[in-house]
Design a protein around this motif. Structure first.
Motif, PDB file in Angstrom:
ATOM      1  N   GLY A 134       0.728  -1.113  -0.027  1.00 52.07           N
ATOM      2  CA  GLY A 134      -0.066  -0.111  -0.037  1.00 52.07           C
ATOM      3  C   GLY A 134       0.847   1.230   0.182  1.00 52.07           C
ATOM      4  N   LEU A 135       0.332   2.304  -0.199  1.00 53.58           N
ATOM      5  CA  LEU A 135       0.869   3.496  -0.075  1.00 53.58           C
ATOM      6  C   LEU A 135      -0.270   4.666   0.009  1.00 53.58           C
ATOM      7  CD1 LEU A 135       0.252   5.374  -3.357  1.00 53.58           C
ATOM      8  CD2 LEU A 135       1.667   3.394  -4.004  1.00 53.58           C
ATOM      9  N   THR A 136       0.287   5.660   0.563  1.00 53.33           N
ATOM     10  CA  THR A 136      -0.689   6.803   0.867  1.00 53.33           C
ATOM     11  C   THR A 136      -0.585   7.957  -0.118  1.00 53.33           C
ATOM     12  OG1 THR A 136      -0.374   6.283   3.178  1.00 53.33           O
ATOM     13  CG2 THR A 136      -1.483   8.597   2.681  1.00 53.33           C
ATOM     14  N   VAL A 137      -1.464   8.557  -0.895  1.00 55.25           N
ATOM     15  CA  VAL A 137      -1.738   9.577  -1.939  1.00 55.25           C
ATOM     16  C   VAL A 137      -2.452  10.745  -1.425  1.00 55.25           C
ATOM     17  CG1 VAL A 137      -2.089  10.071  -4.196  1.00 55.25           C
ATOM     18  CG2 VAL A 137      -1.151   7.917  -3.585  1.00 55.25           C
ATOM     19  N   VAL A 138      -1.949  11.833  -1.020  1.00 57.17           N
ATOM     20  CA  VAL A 138      -2.912  12.995  -0.634  1.00 57.17           C
ATOM     21  C   VAL A 138      -3.555  12.387   0.588  1.00 57.17           C
ATOM     22  CG1 VAL A 138      -4.184  15.116  -1.461  1.00 57.17           C
ATOM     23  CG2 VAL A 138      -2.849  13.721  -3.314  1.00 57.17           C
ATOM     24  N   GLY A 139      -2.994  11.832   1.535  1.00 55.14           N
ATOM     25  CA  GLY A 139      -3.667  11.557   2.703  1.00 55.14           C
ATOM     26  C   GLY A 139      -4.856  10.421   2.668  1.00 55.14           C
TER      27      GLY A 139
END
Length: 174
Positions: free
Chosen positions: A109-114
């Motif tokens: 997973g990753l976090t993009v713009v919160g």
């Protein structure tokens, strides 16, 4: 010529009985564990419970969780497996081999713009390997072990090493 053959037979048939007398009914292991997911190294922990069925044969349940992060992507791998365990005990040393089968829960997973974007999947997994315990007291041992894990997903088999080191607690009857 018969006497040496009979003596050897007595010695070799007595060893399993002696090993069964000194073998603990169960062992609990916990420690550090390392594995790979493709080219990425994952660190984590492993715990297992082995119950002796005979002097040499036992049943083992094993769980390990591994975590890593590279270039903003989080990777997790959880193994949950069980299978037979074969142990040979000599003095303070126990050498064992096991074959484990079960599952592997993998996630990235990753976090993009919160916003957290995560993908997980559970696949068939098995591992075979073994290790060595060095008894440091009647109930405690230091363990090192290595496994070769196979994860089958969508017709492709991932192959990865798993190394662990930690402490084993030998559950003894009073």
């Amino acid at each position: 010529m018969r006497a040496p053959g009979i003596a050897a037979l007595v010695v070799f048939t007595s060893v399993p009985a002696i090993a069964a007398d000194t073998a603990p009914p169960a062992e609990v292991f916990a420690g550090y564990s390392y594995t790979k997911d493709g080219g990425q190294g994952l660190n984590g922990g492993e715990a297992s419970l082995a119950i002796r069925l005979t002097g040499w044969i036992g049943a083992e349940a094993d769980v390990s969780a591994h975590y890593g992060s590279a270039l903003g992507t989080r990777t997790t791998r959880l193994f949950f497996m069980a299978g037979p365990r074969f142990a040979y005990r000599a003095g303070r040393f126990t050498v064992f081999a096991h074959y484990l089968a079960g599952g592997a829960r993998s996630g990235s997973g990753l976090t993009v713009v919160g916003v957290d974007i995560t993908q997980t999947r559970t696949d068939f997994a098995m591992a075979f390997g073994g290790g060595v315990d060095l008894g440091i007291s009647d109930r405690w041992a230091v363990r090192v072990q290595a496994d070769y894990a196979l994860i089958s997903a969508d017709g492709v088999t991932e192959k990865e090493p798993r190394f662990s080191a930690g402490f084993a607690y030998r559950i003894r009857s009073r």
